[in-house]
Design a protein around this motif. Structure first.
Motif, PDB file in Angstrom:
ATOM      1  N   THR A 126      -5.676   0.352   8.541  1.00 18.47           N
ATOM      2  CA  THR A 126      -5.187   0.769  10.017  1.00 18.47           C
ATOM      3  C   THR A 126      -6.109   0.543  11.152  1.00 18.47           C
ATOM      4  O   THR A 126      -5.851  -0.238  12.155  1.00 18.47           O
ATOM      5  CB  THR A 126      -4.752   2.131   9.931  1.00 18.47           C
ATOM      6  OG1 THR A 126      -3.813   2.470   8.916  1.00 18.47           O
ATOM      7  CG2 THR A 126      -3.976   2.837  11.355  1.00 18.47           C
TER       8      THR A 126
ATOM      9  N   LEU B  83       3.766  -1.809  10.622  1.00 21.82           N
ATOM     10  CA  LEU B  83       3.824  -1.427   9.174  1.00 21.82           C
ATOM     11  C   LEU B  83       3.304  -2.838   8.377  1.00 21.82           C
ATOM     12  O   LEU B  83       2.962  -2.599   7.270  1.00 21.82           O
ATOM     13  CB  LEU B  83       5.549  -1.322   8.775  1.00 21.82           C
ATOM     14  CG  LEU B  83       5.790  -0.125   9.379  1.00 21.82           C
ATOM     15  CD1 LEU B  83       7.490  -0.245   9.334  1.00 21.82           C
ATOM     16  CD2 LEU B  83       5.538   0.926   8.610  1.00 21.82           C
TER      17      LEU B  83
ATOM     18  N   LEU C 121       2.395  -1.204   4.465  1.00 20.20           N
ATOM     19  CA  LEU C 121       2.211   0.025   4.168  1.00 20.20           C
ATOM     20  C   LEU C 121       3.728   0.625   4.031  1.00 20.20           C
ATOM     21  O   LEU C 121       4.522   0.351   4.869  1.00 20.20           O
ATOM     22  CB  LEU C 121       1.886   1.004   5.553  1.00 20.20           C
ATOM     23  CG  LEU C 121       0.305   0.540   6.082  1.00 20.20           C
ATOM     24  CD1 LEU C 121       0.087   1.557   7.317  1.00 20.20           C
ATOM     25  CD2 LEU C 121      -0.669   0.431   4.962  1.00 20.20           C
TER      26      LEU C 121
ATOM     27  N   GLU D  79       0.031   4.454  -0.898  1.00 20.60           N
ATOM     28  CA  GLU D  79      -1.033   5.543  -1.495  1.00 20.60           C
ATOM     29  C   GLU D  79      -0.464   7.110  -0.924  1.00 20.60           C
ATOM     30  O   GLU D  79      -1.264   7.981  -1.287  1.00 20.60           O
ATOM     31  CB  GLU D  79      -2.321   5.324  -0.680  1.00 20.60           C
ATOM     32  CG  GLU D  79      -2.991   4.043  -1.125  1.00 20.60           C
ATOM     33  CD  GLU D  79      -4.325   3.936  -0.347  1.00 20.60           C
ATOM     34  OE1 GLU D  79      -4.216   3.680   1.057  1.00 20.60           O
ATOM     35  OE2 GLU D  79      -5.434   4.008  -0.872  1.00 20.60           O
TER      36      GLU D  79
ATOM     37  N   ALA E 237      -5.343   2.627   3.088  1.00 22.28           N
ATOM     38  CA  ALA E 237      -4.404   2.534   4.306  1.00 22.28           C
ATOM     39  C   ALA E 237      -5.201   2.799   5.744  1.00 22.28           C
ATOM     40  O   ALA E 237      -5.126   2.296   6.854  1.00 22.28           O
ATOM     41  CB  ALA E 237      -3.253   3.726   4.161  1.00 22.28           C
ATOM     42  N   LYS E 238      -6.274   3.785   5.554  1.00 25.39           N
ATOM     43  CA  LYS E 238      -6.903   4.361   6.808  1.00 25.39           C
ATOM     44  C   LYS E 238      -8.007   3.077   7.141  1.00 25.39           C
ATOM     45  O   LYS E 238      -8.028   2.666   8.406  1.00 25.39           O
ATOM     46  CB  LYS E 238      -8.094   5.386   6.348  1.00 25.39           C
ATOM     47  CG  LYS E 238      -8.899   5.873   7.342  1.00 25.39           C
ATOM     48  CD  LYS E 238      -9.497   7.243   6.732  1.00 25.39           C
ATOM     49  CE  LYS E 238     -10.713   7.688   7.893  1.00 25.39           C
ATOM     50  NZ  LYS E 238     -11.302   8.730   7.243  1.00 25.39           N
TER      51      LYS E 238
ATOM     52  N   ALA F  69       2.377   6.657   3.390  1.00 22.28           N
ATOM     53  CA  ALA F  69       1.023   5.915   3.893  1.00 22.28           C
ATOM     54  C   ALA F  69       1.547   5.539   5.182  1.00 22.28           C
ATOM     55  O   ALA F  69       0.783   5.272   6.011  1.00 22.28           O
ATOM     56  CB  ALA F  69       0.582   4.801   2.796  1.00 22.28           C
ATOM     57  N   ALA F  70       2.697   5.322   5.352  1.00 23.35           N
ATOM     58  CA  ALA F  70       3.333   4.881   6.843  1.00 23.35           C
ATOM     59  C   ALA F  70       3.748   6.113   7.313  1.00 23.35           C
ATOM     60  O   ALA F  70       4.164   5.919   8.839  1.00 23.35           O
ATOM     61  CB  ALA F  70       4.348   3.962   6.615  1.00 23.35           C
TER      62      ALA F  70
ATOM     63  N   VAL G  76       0.928  -1.223   0.086  1.00 27.67           N
ATOM     64  CA  VAL G  76       0.076  -0.157  -0.020  1.00 27.67           C
ATOM     65  C   VAL G  76       0.897   1.223  -0.002  1.00 27.67           C
ATOM     66  O   VAL G  76       1.696   1.699   0.946  1.00 27.67           O
ATOM     67  CB  VAL G  76      -1.011  -0.040   1.086  1.00 27.67           C
ATOM     68  CG1 VAL G  76      -1.792   1.201   1.215  1.00 27.67           C
ATOM     69  CG2 VAL G  76      -1.720  -1.427   1.276  1.00 27.67           C
TER      70      VAL G  76
END
Ligand SMILES: Cc1cc2nc3c(=O)[nH]c(=O)nc-3n(C[C@H](O)[C@H](O)[C@H](O)COP(=O)(O)OP(=O)(O)OC[C@H]3O[C@@H](n4cnc5c(N)ncnc54)[C@H](O)[C@@H]3O)c2cc1C
Ligand code: SF4
Length: 559
Positions: free
Chosen positions: A205, A323, A330, A194, A201-202, A334-335, A192
């Motif tokens: 997470t 991660l 991620l 992004e 990612a949201k 994005a991380a 991911v």
């Protein structure tokens, strides 16, 4: 009328070894390194990259002064391969601004990690276009114009792929004559990439609790104009940063100004999104900044040729989430691998893409799939990314706690300590405190700000500038800005905070309109430049940014 599930044709599925979401520096570095490893190991490995922009680079907005450490590791002979990286930094200046004056900080006082010699001024969008060509030449399949809209899981809850959104759904949720079903792209691992505040990612997470035990992620909003300046104003290789005016001492942020290429100047302004005054407009602060006597002359006789905005991550080391999750990782912003004092994240984005690729390749070679790539997380923690972020870990919390002047001085001392006592510094790691959506004061406790009118030559109104982002969305599609509870938006966002969305959005998407004595929350979604600020700053977390139809959004050129 929503499309009934029974009417929906099944999605076609394609199988790959690795699926990468996002063709930024992180995603493209991952894809390239996977193919390099496969070629070196004599293996077949299929890699696909999905990109929501109409082409690679169309949604990339950055400064950008790049530290080539990431690119050196990925493509050591990038010079010989024609990378669009041509302007080395030759002059590096840092100022504190007051309303009319300025104070230059001598370069000798700057911690060495802040110095830009050895770095290059580029268009990161163009670097990504070139990386995209390198990736394609290695056999990576890149699909621009396809947004990853949904995560796919297996029965055990591991991630097994993503699905692109359906095309041709009308504003009312019903299929139009353009309708075509999204595709499923399945992989042994999903990377991911992004960028800041990724929408998948949201979701991931939250699902896998990746932020548990971590400090909240912090963000800034970066606004940028690209100018073609008069040749007499051009100083190729000049990199200039400022802090201070027009922001007050309690509001974090600053500017960048980079001279490069053929009479090009990138000028931009970052406002930290933990600002308190709901009347503040990051866009107007940027316009005001350009009128400072130190800055305005650069643009005399020039013309603005591009505009855009994008959130960036500011939490640093203490905000890095877990991660790896079952089936993916991620990477990049994005991380949250951005180094805030350096205003640089592209080097860590590439390094993280490389590390993720190496972990995924090893796992696939060992016959694994859909598990956690903990080797990637370990490589980040033990490697150059964590070293880079550890040295600056207290800078952002110090700015938030002590304000710009004192916070900058203290973080300078802290960064020097981390330089002189590597790995130890003063030993402490400060916390960030509240997430950015929780930092607004109510309007009754805040001072309204009146901004000057645009003059049309140096400063511009927001909608005129948005035209220079070449943003375009199919109008007949469901809103991609989802307000969870409209009544709450009125009771809180409007009545308590005086509608900050109408000011923080750099594209004028949100308006509170009065019609027949009633207030209506107008969302001009077609103007959205995908900066993600509303998803971050709405005081109630009542707005979700989701991907629109693939290909929609800005069409940045050279940003
Ligand atoms: C104003 C500003 C100035 C900056 N200046 C510098 C600088 O001078 N030097 C520096 O090194 N760094 C700088 N940065 C930071 C740098 O731009 C980022 O660290 C870097 O771009 C992160 O790379 P990434 O690949 O993680 O994400 P991004 O560059 O954001 O790329 C993500 C890509 O994924 C795509 N995408 C997102 N979601 C989806 C989806 N669901 N489906 C399909 N595609 C998707 C996006 O369209 C985009 O193309 C700056 C950032 C900003 C905003
Ligand atoms: S609507 Fe949200 S994501 Fe789009 S430009 Fe405005 S603040 Fe940024």
């Amino acid at each position: 009328m929503a499309l009934a599930a029974t009417q929906t044709p099944p999605r076609e599925a394609m199988e790959f070894d690795v699926v990468v979401v996002g063709a930024g520096p992180a995603g493209l570095a991952a894809a390239i390194r996977l193919k390099q490893l496969a070629a070196a190991g004599g293996r077949e490995l299929s890699v696909v990259v999905l990109e929501k922009g109409s082409e690679v680079g169309a949604h990339i907005l950055s400064g950008a002064v790049i530290d080539p450490i990431g690119l050196n590791a990925l493509i050591p002979d990038w010079r010989g391969k024609g990378a669009p990286i041509e302007t080395p930094v030759s002059d590096d200046r840092f100022y504190f601004l007051g309303p009319a004056g300025r104070l230059r900080i001598p370069n000798l006082l700057m911690p060495p990690l802040m110095r830009n010699h050895g770095n290059y001024i580029v268009s990161l969008g163009n670097v990504c276009r070139w990386l995209g060509e390198e990736a394609t030449a290695l056999g990576v399949e890149i699909y621009p114009g396809f947004a990853a809209a949904e995560v796919l899981y297996d029965d055990r809850g591991a991630v097994i792929g993503v699905a692109t959104g359906d095309m041709g759904i009308g504003r009312d949720g019903a299929p139009t004559e353009r309708f075509s079903r999204g595709m499923e792209l399945k992989g042994k691992y999903i990377i991911v990439a992004e960028g800041a505040r990724g929408s998948l990612a949201k979701v991931l997470t939250a699902k896998f609790g990746l932020r548990e035990g971590r400090e909240p992620q912090k963000f800034g909003l970066g606004l940028k104009e690209l100018w073609e300046v008069a040749p007499r104003q051009h100083r190729p290789g000049l990199v200039q940063h400022t802090l201070g005016w027009p922001l007050d001492d309690r509001t974090g942020g600053g500017s960048f100004l980079y001279h490069y290429g053929a009479n090009l100047v990138s000028v931009g302004f970052v406002v930290h999104l933990n600002y308190a005054n709901p009347y503040l407009s990051p866009y107007q602060e940027f316009q005001r900044f350009k009128t400072h006597p130190l800055i305005c002359d650069t643009f005399a006789g020039g013309r603005r040729i591009g505009y855009g905005a994008r959130a960036l991550t500011e939490g640093g080391l203490q905000s890095i989430p877990r991660l790896a999750f079952p089936g993916g990782v991620l990477v990049g912003c994005a991380a949250g691998f951005m180094n805030v004092p350096r205003i640089k994240g592209s080097h860590n984005a590439m390094l993280s893409g490389i590390a993720a690729a190496e972990a995924a390749y090893e796992a696939i070679a060992a016959g694994r799939a859909h598990d956690r790539l903990e080797a990637y997380a370990a490589a980040v923690t033990a490697g150059a990314i964590a070293r880079d972020l550890r040295r600056v870990r207290n800078a952002k919390p110090m700015l938030s706690k002590f304000g710009t002047m004192l916070g900058t001085a203290l973080s300078g001392v802290d960064m020097w300590a981390n330089t002189l006592l590597p790995g130890i510094g003063f030993g402490y790691t400060l916390k960030h405190g509240k997430p950015d959506h929780a930092t607004l004061s109510s309007a009754s406790q805040a001072r309204p700000i009146s901004y000057p009118r645009a003059d049309g030559s140096l400063t511009f109104d927001r909608l005129t500038n948005v035209a220079f982002s070449a943003t375009n969305h199919e109008e007949d599609q469901p809103l991609h800005l989802k307000v969870r509870d409209l009544a709450l938006q009125k009771q809180s966002e409007h009545d308590v905070y005086a509608g900050p969305s109408s000011r923080y959005c750099p594209a004028g998407v949100y308006e509170w309109l009065e019609e027949g004595g009633k207030l209506r929350f107008q969302i001009n979604a077609q103007n959205c430049v995908h900066c993600k600020t509303c998803d971050i700053k709405d005081p109630n977390q009542n707005i979700d940014w989701v991907v629109p139809e693939g290909g929609g959004g800005p069409n940045y050129s050279g940003m």
